[in-house]
Write an enzyme that holds these catalytic residues in place. Structure first.
Site, PDB file in Angstrom:
ATOM      1  N   ARG A 176      45.272  44.239  51.145  1.00  0.00           N
ATOM      2  CA  ARG A 176      44.441  43.169  51.788  1.00  0.00           C
ATOM      3  C   ARG A 176      44.901  43.337  53.609  1.00  0.00           C
ATOM      4  NH1 ARG A 176      45.848  38.903  47.456  1.00  0.00           N
ATOM      5  NH2 ARG A 176      43.616  38.922  46.340  1.00  0.00           N
TER       6      ARG A 176
ATOM      7  N   GLY B 115      37.565  35.717  42.504  1.00  0.00           N
ATOM      8  CA  GLY B 115      36.894  34.429  42.197  1.00  0.00           C
ATOM      9  C   GLY B 115      35.550  34.279  43.249  1.00  0.00           C
TER      10      GLY B 115
END
Ligand code: AMP
Length: 419
Positions: free
Chosen positions: A36, A399
């Site tokens: 990330r 998600g």
């Protein structure tokens, strides 16, 4: 909509929402996977290279108080510095960064402490409430405070950049509300979000055919909306993982102790009917590797999926299915993969998921397919098989990606793009 590619950050201060919610090694406290951080580098480097300064803000974990050292972003400073190749400054309270932000010089980077130390970020009131009404009132009051929180963050900078795709499906202070405090030319997505949107839009709107969606994972209920949204688009729908058995049982098969959502049997039949009506070919596993218990050392056998022996549970697809799925996938021109084919965390039941990963890579490399992999577990499976650079795009947002592919509007995207 402003595009980061065309924007000149010279002399500007940019507040950048990044997703630095990285895992830490429990013993050493070091960042154990910096994917990330690396994902945000192109945006940060562009700001610096232009002669701007960057104020980075992120959440990490689910802190319940302020401060909470376990969730402090202080722990990731050295990982950011290592990746960025320069030292950065840190402000240990994201609401008290006025002076540090004002003093930032071109090329400098300031990291703010975990945004979720403040309940305003998520807009979810903390603590116990005597009644639902009381909780609702607290939530409404917090909504107002969330605006002040976002306004304060906005006050540090001239420009807002959202590059946190992983939280784009949340209407949080730093992901959505803050955008209201910048005018149109001064808010934009970073390179990461741009790439995510490009990959997903390509699959949703410009898919070359044949288009195959591979849906795996544990539950039908988690994947039903994405399946329904894809039925109008795909030629082939491959279903694997624990979801399989709800479909098999709905069709009258014997599934032993396999995972099954009894209340989703009708829904499964409906999906199959809809697929047929739309001319979508559905591929369900025909054979499986079964276990006598849910354990990495379980005894195993193989059977037809609709003839699972009593007392056994299907935990992976077996050879016949692997061959069918691999053929369909490697002949596709567009592939979307979400969710593993089996309990791939246990080596004994990882073969099917690995085979699918190989087939997706093959479609990309040999058939020129555009392949998008998303959802935490399929990404983990691609990485485990060291195939991340052999597929077209690996999404960083589990998600968020799922919701976008379901056709939902994501608050973090809408705040900048308007839809
Ligand atoms: P999801 O988050 O819905 O994509 O589900 C991923 C999880 O599904 C993984 O942890 C897998 O271990 C699990 N899973 C995959 N196949 C099966 C199966 N046949 N039975 C039980 N769990 C499964």
């Amino acid at each position: 909509m402003q595009l980061i590619d065309n924007f000149n950050f010279a002399g500007k201060k940019a507040i950048v929402r990044v997703d630095f919610n990285v895992p830490l090694n429990k013993e050493t406290g070091e960042v154990s996977d910096d994917t990330r951080i690396r994902g945000a580098l192109p945006t940060i480097k562009k700001i610096i290279a232009d002669g701007g300064s960057a104020i980075l803000m992120s959440h990490m974990g689910r802190p319940k108080q302020n401060p909470d050292p376990k969730f402090s972003l202080k722990q990731i400073i050295s990982a950011i510095e290592k990746n960025l190749g320069q030292s950065i400054q840190f402000c240990d309270d994201c609401m008290k960064a006025d002076e540090q932000a004002a003093a930032l010089k071109p090329g400098e980077v300031l990291l703010l402490e975990n945004l979720r130390f403040y309940e305003e970020e998520e807009g979810k009131p903390r603590g116990e409430f005597a009644s639902d009404e009381e909780k609702k009132a607290a939530k409404n009051a917090l909504k107002e405070k969330q605006k002040d929180f976002a306004k304060k963050l906005a006050s540090y900078a001239d420009v807002y950049v959202n590059d946190a795709f992983g939280t784009a499906h949340r209407a949080h202070g730093s992901t959505a509300v803050i955008a209201d405090y910048f005018d149109e030319p001064n808010k934009m997505f970073g390179f990461l979000i741009n790439n995510e949107l490009k990959a997903m839009d390509k699959v949703l709107n410009e898919a070359q055919k044949p288009f195959t969606a591979i849906m795996g994972g544990a539950k039908v209920s988690d994947k039903i909306m994405i399946i329904e949204n894809l039925l109008d688009r795909v030629d082939n729908l491959i279903i694997g993982g624990g979801m399989t058995y709800t479909f098999i049982k709905a069709q009258g098969g014997q599934i032993g102790n396999s995972l099954c959502e009894e209340d989703k049997l009708d829904l499964a039949l409906e999906v199959l009917k809809k697929a047929e009506a739309k001319g979508v070919k559905v591929f369900l596993p025909t054979d499986a590797v079964n276990a006598d218990k849910f354990d990495k050392d379980a005894n195993t056998n193989t059977s037809k999926t609709n003839e699972t022996p009593e007392g056994w549970m299907g935990l992976d697809i077996a050879d016949e299915t692997i061959k069918t799925f691999s053929d369909v996938i490697s002949n596709s021109k567009t592939v979307l993969w979400n969710g593993p084919m089996g309990v791939f965390e246990f080596d004994k039941f990882a073969k099917g998921t690995s085979a699918v990963a190989q087939a997706v890579a093959k479609a990309t490399q040999e058939n020129g397919a555009f392949t998008l992999i998303g959802g935490g577990d399929s990404v983990a499976a691609i990485n485990k098989n060291k195939l991340a650079d052999k597929v077209s795009y690996v999404s960083t947002g589990g998600g968020a990606m799922l919701e976008y592919m379901e056709g939902k509007v994501l608050p973090g995207i809408k705040a900048i793009r308007g839809k």
